[in-house]
Every structure is written in structure tokens, then in C-alpha cells.
Design an enzyme around this catalytic site. Structure first.
Site: not given
Length: 233
Positions: A7, A9-11, A13-14, A141
């Protein structure tokens, strides 16, 4: 061939975790919400708002029907928010908890459902050093990320009898788009506060993730690995 769901995955780290797992021979289901991720070999993108319980369940079902197995899940999605608690609106608080904690619980619920069919699997949750130490003006956060750590430990106890491992990574200051709001001077100061005297990279997290998901870590579960260059020592 093993199948992994990532999840967020566009960041940064992902996407890095997706890339390294692809290179290690996984089929990777890359879940994103708004921005389509950069794809790699044996990777397929799935659009989903992970805070939507039903929609996330449909994605898990689609991945399982497509590949017949789910071996690894990395919950890498999340959002940051800087606000003093007295100024936080109800929607800010509820949204942060839903995005950074509740949706991780949703994902782990579905992961367990499919992994129990094979009595094996590895779940990896991405938290933050602020989930360990707490951060001023990021209390909500920090609460959400801290919740991920305690949830990981509890879930590891719950699923261990079925051969399913559950671990957590708490990144430090990592060079991703999340740092775009900081000036060069701020970034230099953060690097100077880090004992290894540099900021982390998505690759630093991805290498640790690949290890924790591999058979080399077959006797590791319920752990929170802080990958921060010593930032919170």
C-alpha cells in the site's frame, strides 16, 4: 512465485520497496490512491482508497483471484500533519487516525484472512520514529504511528501460531516528497542531528523491508526496527 501487496506504492518508500521485491522475484500488487506509481517487472497497479473498508477488501480479493496467493503485505501508506493540538479540528484528528492507523488495521485484517489459508506469510507495517519518541506539534500523528507499533506486537502474538510473522519499521528522516516543505537549511540541520550525519533514503528502508520479509528473518516477529541513522538516540 510469491505475491506481495504494497500500500502507498506511489510514495518514495512504497515505490522503493516495490522495486526491490520485484527484483527479488515477487509479483507485486502496488496499491495507490491518487498518483499512479512507477511500475516494475511483474508489478500491477491497483487504485484504492485504503480508508474504504469495502474497497480495500475488493482489491485483496482481486489480487488473490489473480495470483492464487498472498505471501507478503507491506502497509506503507500514510500522511503527516503538523498542528498544535489546541488548533486541530475534529476532521483533522479523525482523518489522521483513519489514514495512518485504522486503515492499517483494515489491511492487516484482510492480509490475515488470506495468509491463514496457507498458514504462512509476512506482514510489515511502516510506522515512524515519532511513534517511538513522539513529536511536538505532531501529537496526533505520533499517536497513530505509536498505535501501529503496539498493534504490530499484538498481532504477531495472535498470528504466530499460524506461521505468520508481523513486524514494523520506524523510519527516521527520509528523503521523500514529505520533506519538500523544508528548506535546504532545515534539511542540513536534520542531517546534523543524525549521528550518521546524513538523511535516510527510501532505499535504506526498502533493504530493511526486504530482509524482514525474507526467510533470513524467519525467526523475527513482533519487532519494531528503527531505521533512522541514530536520530532518536
Amino acid at each position: 512465485m510469491k505475491t506481495a501487496i504494497i500500500t502507498g506504492a506511489s510514495g518514495g518508500i512504497g515505490n522503493a520497496i516495490s522495486e526491490i521485491l520485484s527484483k527479488e522475484g515477487y509479483r507485486v500488487a502496488m496499491i495507490y490512491n491518487k498518483t499512479e506509481p512507477r511500475l516494475f517487472e511483474n508489478c500491477t497497479a491497483f487504485q484504492c482508497d485504503v480508508t474504504d473498508y469495502e474497497s480495500l477488501g475488493k482489491v485483496y480479493k482481486s489480487v488473490y483471484e489473480k495470483y492464487g496467493r498472498i505471501d507478503a503485505v507491506v502497509n506503507c501508506h500514510g500522511a503527516a500533519q503538523t498542528v498544535q493540538i489546541q488548533d486541530a479540528e475534529k476532521d483533522d484528528i479523525d482523518g489522521m487516525i483513519m489514514t495512518d492507523l485504522t486503515s492499517v488495521i483494515y489491511s492487516c485484517k484482510y492480509a490475515a484472512e488470506y495468509m491463514l489459508k496457507r498458514h504462512s506469510g509476512a506482514i510489515l507495517n511502516i510506522s515512524s520514529v515519532w511513534g517511538v519518541a513522539g513529536a511536538s506539534c505532531e501529537s496526533v500523528y505520533s499517536r497513530a504511528k505509536g498505535g501501529i507499533i503496539s498493534f504490530t506486537k499484538a498481532l504477531a502474538k495472535e498470528l504466530g501460531y499460524s506461521g505468520i510473522r508481523v513486524n514494523c519499521i520506524s523510519p527516521g528522516v527520509i528523503k521523500t516528497k514529505m520533506l519538500d516543505c523544508y528548506s535546504d537549511e532545515d534539511l542540513r540541520s536534520l542531517a546534523e542531528e543524525t549521528p550518521l550525519y546524513r538523511l535516510g533514503t527510501p532505499g535504506d528502508i526498502a533493504e530493511t523491508a526486504a530482509f524482514l520479509l525474507s526467510e533470513k528473518a524467519s525467526f523475527i516477529t513482533g519487532q519494531n526496527i528503527t531505521v533512522d541513522g541514530g536520530f532518536i538516540l
